[in-house]
Design an enzyme around this catalytic site. Structure first.
Site, mmCIF file in Angstrom:
data_model
loop_
_atom_site.group_PDB
_atom_site.id
_atom_site.type_symbol
_atom_site.label_atom_id
_atom_site.label_comp_id
_atom_site.label_asym_id
_atom_site.label_seq_id
_atom_site.Cartn_x
_atom_site.Cartn_y
_atom_site.Cartn_z
ATOM 1 N N GLN A 45 -19.773 -39.755 -11.906
ATOM 2 C CA GLN A 45 -21.181 -41.097 -12.341
ATOM 3 C C GLN A 45 -20.365 -42.395 -11.827
ATOM 4 O O GLN A 45 -19.476 -43.103 -12.318
ATOM 5 C CB GLN A 45 -21.251 -41.014 -13.725
ATOM 6 C CG GLN A 45 -22.279 -41.835 -14.253
ATOM 7 C CD GLN A 45 -22.509 -41.839 -15.675
ATOM 8 O OE1 GLN A 45 -21.805 -42.443 -16.208
ATOM 9 N NE2 GLN A 45 -23.628 -41.461 -16.045
ATOM 10 N N TYR A 89 -26.804 -50.631 -19.451
ATOM 11 C CA TYR A 89 -25.805 -51.035 -18.434
ATOM 12 C C TYR A 89 -26.673 -51.864 -17.311
ATOM 13 O O TYR A 89 -27.822 -52.365 -17.231
ATOM 14 C CB TYR A 89 -24.911 -50.157 -17.805
ATOM 15 C CG TYR A 89 -23.943 -49.728 -18.987
ATOM 16 C CD1 TYR A 89 -23.173 -50.465 -19.724
ATOM 17 C CD2 TYR A 89 -24.057 -48.422 -19.392
ATOM 18 C CE1 TYR A 89 -22.362 -50.009 -20.655
ATOM 19 C CE2 TYR A 89 -23.121 -47.682 -20.527
ATOM 20 C CZ TYR A 89 -22.603 -48.707 -21.194
ATOM 21 O OH TYR A 89 -21.444 -48.224 -22.096
ATOM 22 N N ARG A 122 -29.185 -41.493 -13.645
ATOM 23 C CA ARG A 122 -29.214 -41.206 -14.850
ATOM 24 C C ARG A 122 -30.335 -42.094 -15.715
ATOM 25 O O ARG A 122 -29.976 -43.538 -15.437
ATOM 26 C CB ARG A 122 -27.926 -41.183 -15.662
ATOM 27 C CG ARG A 122 -28.053 -40.684 -17.297
ATOM 28 C CD ARG A 122 -26.788 -40.754 -17.810
ATOM 29 N NE ARG A 122 -26.560 -39.805 -18.911
ATOM 30 C CZ ARG A 122 -25.823 -39.874 -19.926
ATOM 31 N NH1 ARG A 122 -24.935 -40.909 -20.061
ATOM 32 N NH2 ARG A 122 -25.627 -38.959 -20.986
ATOM 33 N N GLY A 147 -23.092 -33.333 -24.434
ATOM 34 C CA GLY A 147 -21.896 -34.200 -24.364
ATOM 35 C C GLY A 147 -20.876 -34.079 -25.176
ATOM 36 O O GLY A 147 -19.871 -33.377 -25.219
ATOM 37 N N ARG A 148 -20.994 -34.653 -26.536
ATOM 38 C CA ARG A 148 -19.904 -34.566 -27.576
ATOM 39 C C ARG A 148 -19.571 -33.305 -27.780
ATOM 40 O O ARG A 148 -18.217 -32.781 -27.949
ATOM 41 C CB ARG A 148 -20.425 -35.136 -28.975
ATOM 42 C CG ARG A 148 -20.344 -36.653 -28.836
ATOM 43 C CD ARG A 148 -20.290 -37.329 -30.338
ATOM 44 N NE ARG A 148 -19.913 -38.625 -30.083
ATOM 45 C CZ ARG A 148 -19.277 -39.338 -31.212
ATOM 46 N NH1 ARG A 148 -19.000 -38.558 -32.389
ATOM 47 N NH2 ARG A 148 -18.999 -40.532 -31.081
#
Length: 368
Positions: free
Chosen positions: A98, A179, A226, A321-322
């Site tokens: 990424q 971002y 993404r 993810g987590r």
């Protein structure tokens, strides 16, 4: 009937199943933001995912926003990622790196010579970042000048080249979570009046230029993006017309025939219904003229939700993810419907092996 556990091929990437390990910032890079041997172990342990998307990796020194996050712009960093790619490939996995520029979500203590972060705006984000002192308020940015914009595009392009030199299977451009690229997309942040601000066409310009340059450099079949159309992460206020903005973006990107789009549905790590948004309409614009590209969904998916999404055709792959933090063998656990191990939240960011590479796999846990 296609299931979550079936192989998939899209662009120039082929995967053993449709489970994606989502990018997870863990703040364990070494000096010079170089990936470490411990990171090799970590990613190798999780190679059972059909595809791993690495933790966000800065494309330049000015793109860094958190302590001890890895880069992909130096020879040493390329070498570190090369060893990780080898570890993942040795276990049959696929590794997509990424590419990240944090923009205003940074702190002067993290940047060369203590310089200001850069952004679409000179307004500071009401957000925090992780520095040597712990979590601190972000620093006030400066707005990028027009003559600096080509340099941002080049940084992403060169980082993609470095990722290929490291042996990665592809790259995912980080256009989400407030971002830099999303700082240009949303009119809640972008207050420019030049060619990169104002109209939706102007605000999508940087993303289009970055994706075009990266796809030209390494091939569209190895290039993903993404997006997080409605997340409030990192002080990203809602756009005045999020649906129209992101529909336009994917319409404009469709001719590139990107390998995939990875979309966060709702608030990153939170409420999936935080704001109305028609993800099916967004997907239709990506698929139009780009039928081979994969549609990856993310945010709070359970095993049943993920299986239903793939069987029902609303997603080609599902990112977790987590759950991948504490379940290195998550793909196996999902397949056999085994319990998931809990996360030790105190070891999420920074540190060593504890809470990073010491979570046991299913067979070890069962024997304990």
């Amino acid at each position: 009937m296609t299931t979550l556990f079936d192989p998939i091929a899209f662009g120039n990437i082929d995967c053993a199943n449709r489970i994606v390990m989502a990018p997870l910032t863990r703040n364990r890079a070494g000096p010079g933001q170089v990936p470490t041997a411990l990171m090799c172990t970590y990613y190798g342990q999780r190679a059972g995912a059909g595809m791993i998307v690495t933790e966000a990796t800065q494309v330049s020194p000015v793109g860094q926003g958190y302590l001890d996050t890895p880069g992909i712009h130096s020879t040493a960093q390329v070498g570190g990622w090369s060893r990780i790619a080898e570890a993942v490939h040795a276990r049959g996995g696929r590794l997509v790196l990424q590419l990240w520029h944090v923009g205003r979500i940074s702190h002067t203590s993290l940047l060369p010579d203590g310089q200001q972060p850069v952004s679409s705006t000179a307004r500071r984000a009401n957000a925090k970042t992780f520095t040597a002192k712990g979590f601190e308020d972000t620093s006030t940015p400066r707005a990028l000048r027009l003559d600096e914009m080509p340099g941002i595009v080049t940084e992403f392009q060169q980082a993609a080249r470095c990722a290929m030199a490291a042996g990665c299977d592809g790259v995912e451009v980080h256009g989400a979570n407030g971002y830099l690229l999303e700082q240009f997309l949303r009119d809640s942040i972008n207050d420019r009046s030049d060619a990169y601000g104002g109209s939706q066409h102007n605000r999508i310009r940087l993303v289009i230029e970055v994706m075009t340059a990266v796809a030209r450099e390494i091939g569209a079949g190895r290039t993903g993006l993404r997006l997080s159309p409605v997340t409030p992460a990192n002080d990203a206020g809602q756009d005045s017309d999020a649906q129209g903005l992101f529909n336009l973006l994917l319409e404009q990107l469709a001719p590139l025939k990107l390998a995939y789009i990875h979309v966060i549905q709702g608030a990153t790590g939170g409420d999936r219904d935080i704001a109305p948004f028609d993800y099916a309409a967004l997907r239709a614009r990506f698929k139009h003229g780009n039928g081979e590209g994969a549609w990856i969904v993310n945010n709070g998916y359970t095993r049943r939700m993920a299986m239903d999404a793939v069987v029902g055709g609303t997603a080609d792959m599902v990112a977790f993810g987590r759950p991948y933090v504490s379940n290195p063998d998550l793909a196996t656990r999902l397949r056999v419907d085994a319990p998931l191990a809990p996360i030790h939240v105190e070891t999420l960011y920074g540190g060593g092996a504890a809470g990073y590479t010491d979570y046991p796999a299913l067979e070890i846990a069962a024997a304990a």
